[in-house]
Design an enzyme around this catalytic site. Structure first.
Site, PDB file in Angstrom:
ATOM      1  NE  ARG A   1      -2.697   1.289   3.533  1.00  0.00           N
ATOM      2  CZ  ARG A   1      -3.599   1.471   4.506  1.00  0.00           C
ATOM      3  NH1 ARG A   1      -4.897   1.573   4.194  1.00  0.00           N
ATOM      4  NH2 ARG A   1      -3.230   1.517   5.772  1.00  0.00           N
TER       5      ARG A   1
ATOM      6  CG  ASP B   1      -4.422   2.910  10.926  1.00  0.00           C
ATOM      7  OD1 ASP B   1      -5.373   3.602  11.356  1.00  0.00           O
ATOM      8  OD2 ASP B   1      -4.512   2.210   9.902  1.00  0.00           O
TER       9      ASP B   1
END
Length: 538
Positions: A166, A447
């Site tokens: 990603r 996150d």
């Protein structure tokens, strides 16, 4: 250091890393320069279009499906296809590109590891370069790790998970690489380095260069990526469609353009993913000026809420209609040592994954290897002998409207929720500006999305005069009072030594300035990145 390669090439700003000679080769930097010359200015135009669209929504215009692309939504077309090793993605694990994490994730009982240069990585220069080296070594089966304190050794298993990288979102720069005197788009850097060093080896192994693309806001941004992929494939003499991508639908504007995103990327795309934490943040951010769309405590904004259920079901229906995979969201829990707490964790994970499987998702995310077996058992139960659930068309569903996707969410803003937001956000921001983007806090692997929701929720409550469950009006003064009180709680929980040795004052000030500002900032990682890279670009 500065390493000019010519006026039209790349300057390396910042300290040389041990892996620099292997990763930042002249050939790799030449590719980055080519991509920057072709696509950098268009990226700036796309970011300006984001700002213009947001200004319209701020002025009262609600997001909706685009009339000018109705023919795409109504057309009869399919994506190009899905490679064999991406057909079955029933459980994926995500995490940053640190060496031990890469080994553990690839060894986990999952189908896919999403190696993250985005929300679970604080993109300090050493982490970015080392991360590319770690993935390069893993792909070549040359990766191992010995823990410096315990001496424990980590090695790759014989049959690791499929690897997907990603990249960063379009809004982020890489300040350590400049082209024509300006920082290069971080997404270009991540894509180019991973592709350049690994595509040939991956293809020889029978897999390919696979990517996750985050935070798209429109089909025009998808077109930018499609053009970049086509340019790269032609540049390296590859068959069109060799690069494969999954796009996260984690912004409110993008949910109205899923057909169009699939269409623009139809040669390369294999699926869409419900990035639900960022999606909740985007709901707040996009509708920030609309007092009837204020969300309650984030802890009660769950996937069974009408606007989130509509989002999940529309994504599944859209993907399966076009031959694409519809990936579910994250279980951020981490295993607990206490047996009773662990059972509670597994029960929550199982319920969450059952909801996704019942809806028709083709896979789901976990943040910790210890949850993989629980998620896998649920998916196995629903999938049976099939690699995915693309046979579930949801064609019997009533049409999902813009009103469904924008539906206000019931629930209460609470003092407990606000205080939890403050404690979690401060601890996460402190870790992020210290170089760690994947942080266990109160039993969850957090996150950047968590901190984004936390600060945006409080900002929204302040702006629209929300009252908490105890009757208190949420104001800047109340927030700042709670911030000081919760900092004391964090100090007590972590201990004076850890607190004083950390960067909690800087984190609290960044959190305070963003949350009490008159305008809601787009991303806390933008000012956070300035703090993170202050020394390496000085």
């Amino acid at each position: 250091m500065s390493n000019p390669l010519g006026a039209d090439h790349i300057d390396i700003i910042g300290p040389e890393q041990p892996e620099s000679s292997a990763i930042l080769t002249a050939e790799a930097l030449t590719l980055i320069a080519e991509l920057a010359s072709q696509f950098q200015s268009r990226r700036e135009q796309l970011l300006e279009l984001r700002r213009e669209r947001q200004a319209q929504i701020d002025a009262g215009k609600l997001p909706d499906f685009l009339p000018e692309t109705a023919h795409i939504r109504q057309g009869d077309w399919q994506i190009l296809g899905i490679p064999a090793d991406l057909q079955d993605r029933r459980v994926e694990i995500t995490g940053p590109v640190e060496r031990k994490m890469v080994i553990n994730a690839l060894n986990a009982d999952v189908k896919v590891f999403m190696a993250d240069f985005e929300d679970s990585l604080a993109p300090a220069w050493d982490k970015v370069v080392q991360g590319q080296a770690n993935l390069r070594d893993a792909i070549r089966r040359q990766i191992d790790f010995t823990h410096p304190e315990t001496g424990k050794q980590y090695q790759l298993c014989e049959d690791p998970a499929v690897l997907i990288a990603r990249v960063r979102g379009l809004h982020l720069d890489e300040v350590h690489l400049h082209w024509q005197g300006k920082p290069i788009t971080g997404a270009l850097v991540d894509f180019a380095l991973y592709f350049f060093h690994n595509h040939q080896t991956l293809l020889e192994q029978g897999t390919g260069p696979y990517f996750y693309i985050p935070k798209l806001q429109s089909h025009l941004e998808a077109r930018w990526w499609a053009d970049l992929f086509a340019y790269t494939e032609e540049r390296f003499g590859l068959q069109p469609g060799t690069i494969k991508v999954t796009c996260l639908i984690e912004t409110l504007p993008a949910v109205f353009e899923m057909d169009e995103i699939l269409y623009e990327l139809r040669n390369n795309i294999v699926g869409l993913n419900c990035g639900r934490w960022d999606y909740i943040f985007s709901y707040i951010k996009t509708l920030r000026n609309h007092p009837d769309r204020v969300l309650p405590d984030r802890q009660v904004v769950t996937m069974d809420k009408p606007f989130l259920s509509a989002y999940s079901r529309l994504l599944i229906k859209t993907c399966h209609n076009r031959g694409a995979l519809a990936m579910g969201g994250m279980a951020a829990f981490i295993p607990a040592k206490d047996p009773a707490k662990q059972q509670a964790v597994l029960t929550k994970v199982q319920a969450d994954k059952e909801l996704e499987a019942k809806n028709g998702h083709d896979g789901t995310w976990v943040a910790h290897p210890g949850l993989a077996d629980t998620a896998m058992a649920v998916m196995n139960q629903y999938f049976g002998d099939s690699p995915n659930q693309m046979a579930i068309s949801r064609s019997e569903d009533a049409p999902i409207t813009a009103a469904d996707l924008l539906a206000p969410c019931d629930g209460q803003a609470t003092e407990v929720g606000m205080r939890a937001n403050i404690r979690i956000a401060v601890q996460y921001i402190e870790a992020w500006i210290s170089g760690n983007g994947c942080v266990p806090i109160y039993g969850l692997m957090e996150d950047a999305a968590t901190a984004e929701i936390s600060r945006a929720s409080i900002w929204q409550w302040i702006k629209h005069g929300t009252h908490l469950d105890n009757g208190q009006l949420v104001t800047v003064a109340l927030f700042e009072q709670m911030l000081e009180q919760e900092l004391a709680v964090v100090r007590q929980e972590l201990g004076q030594t850890r607190f004083d040795g950390g960067r909690f004052d800087e984190a609290a000030e960044l959190f305070r300035s963003l949350t009490s500002a008159e305008q809601l900032s787009d991303f806390l990682t933008l000012p956070g990145y300035q703090i993170l890279t202050r020394q390496t670009v000085a």
